[in-house]
Design a protein around this motif. Sequence first.
Motif, PDB file in Angstrom:
ATOM      1  N   UNK A  14       2.063   7.107  10.236  1.00 16.56           N
ATOM      2  CA  UNK A  14       1.030   7.058  11.268  1.00 16.56           C
ATOM      3  C   UNK A  14       0.606   8.473  11.617  1.00 16.56           C
ATOM      4  N   UNK A  15      -0.667   8.781  11.368  1.00 17.60           N
ATOM      5  CA  UNK A  15      -1.213  10.091  11.722  1.00 17.60           C
ATOM      6  C   UNK A  15      -1.588  10.137  13.196  1.00 17.60           C
ATOM      7  N   UNK A  16      -1.813   8.976  13.803  1.00 16.84           N
ATOM      8  CA  UNK A  16      -2.131   8.879  15.232  1.00 16.84           C
ATOM      9  C   UNK A  16      -1.564   7.570  15.755  1.00 16.84           C
ATOM     10  N   UNK A  17      -1.126   7.594  17.000  1.00 14.60           N
ATOM     11  CA  UNK A  17      -0.637   6.401  17.683  1.00 14.60           C
ATOM     12  C   UNK A  17      -1.523   6.196  18.908  1.00 14.60           C
ATOM     13  N   UNK A  33     -11.067   5.384  15.211  1.00 16.59           N
ATOM     14  CA  UNK A  33     -11.186   5.581  13.763  1.00 16.59           C
ATOM     15  C   UNK A  33     -11.832   4.378  13.084  1.00 16.59           C
ATOM     16  N   UNK A  34     -12.603   3.609  13.820  1.00 13.01           N
ATOM     17  CA  UNK A  34     -13.258   2.434  13.240  1.00 13.01           C
ATOM     18  C   UNK A  34     -14.061   2.854  12.009  1.00 13.01           C
ATOM     19  N   UNK A  35     -13.860   2.136  10.923  1.00 16.57           N
ATOM     20  CA  UNK A  35     -14.601   2.431   9.696  1.00 16.57           C
ATOM     21  C   UNK A  35     -14.103   3.658   8.938  1.00 16.57           C
ATOM     22  N   UNK A  58      -5.385   5.760   1.348  1.00 17.08           N
ATOM     23  CA  UNK A  58      -5.659   4.617   2.222  1.00 17.08           C
ATOM     24  C   UNK A  58      -5.533   5.073   3.669  1.00 17.08           C
ATOM     25  N   UNK A  59      -6.447   4.628   4.501  1.00 21.34           N
ATOM     26  CA  UNK A  59      -6.395   4.900   5.942  1.00 21.34           C
ATOM     27  C   UNK A  59      -7.049   3.729   6.656  1.00 21.34           C
ATOM     28  N   UNK A  60      -6.373   3.250   7.703  1.00 23.48           N
ATOM     29  CA  UNK A  60      -6.963   2.175   8.495  1.00 23.48           C
ATOM     30  C   UNK A  60      -6.284   2.108   9.855  1.00 23.48           C
ATOM     31  N   UNK A  61      -7.038   1.622  10.801  1.00 17.93           N
ATOM     32  CA  UNK A  61      -6.466   1.325  12.109  1.00 17.93           C
ATOM     33  C   UNK A  61      -5.710   0.012  12.017  1.00 17.93           C
ATOM     34  N   UNK A  62      -4.541  -0.041  12.648  1.00 12.86           N
ATOM     35  CA  UNK A  62      -3.870  -1.312  12.863  1.00 12.86           C
ATOM     36  C   UNK A  62      -3.549  -1.383  14.355  1.00 12.86           C
ATOM     37  N   UNK A  63      -2.727  -2.304  14.768  1.00 14.92           N
ATOM     38  CA  UNK A  63      -2.445  -2.466  16.194  1.00 14.92           C
ATOM     39  C   UNK A  63      -1.748  -1.250  16.798  1.00 14.92           C
TER      40      UNK A  63
END
Length: 144
Positions: A14-17, A33-35, A58-63
């Motif tokens: 996780x690069x950001x929480x 970080x949407x999109x 790969x990079x994406x927002x999750x919960x």
Amino acid sequence: MQIVTEGALRLAGYAAVFDVPDRGRDVVRRGAFAGVRAEGVPLLWQHGAERPVGRLVHAEEDARGLRIVAELARRSRGAAEAAALVRAGALSGLSFGYRTRRARRDRARGLRELLDLELVEVSLVTFPMQPLARVIGLFGEEEQ
């Protein structure tokens, strides 16, 4: 979806929480970080533009936050050193460089809320600004 090449050494973390203030009193909000796209985003050593050690695949927002998978550069001395330090437990921090598109001040709590960000880079770091931003695993064959 295939996100890494076979035999590549890669790391995930996780690069950001979200919703946790960092040491600078910034807090990344869900949707910042949407999109987000991993294409073209380097993995750096300690935010040094002169020290790339890989690239995001790969990079994406999750919960929880901004989850990334990065591939370490094959036959790179810097990447081999980074992998050795992660394996030894001597380094596990992640951080990110960004451009702010939209933010707001929460004066009551003394925070800057980051609402829309452009991801510029992700770095392996010794001391992350966001203490929960960490490598969670190192995977694959080391061919360096």
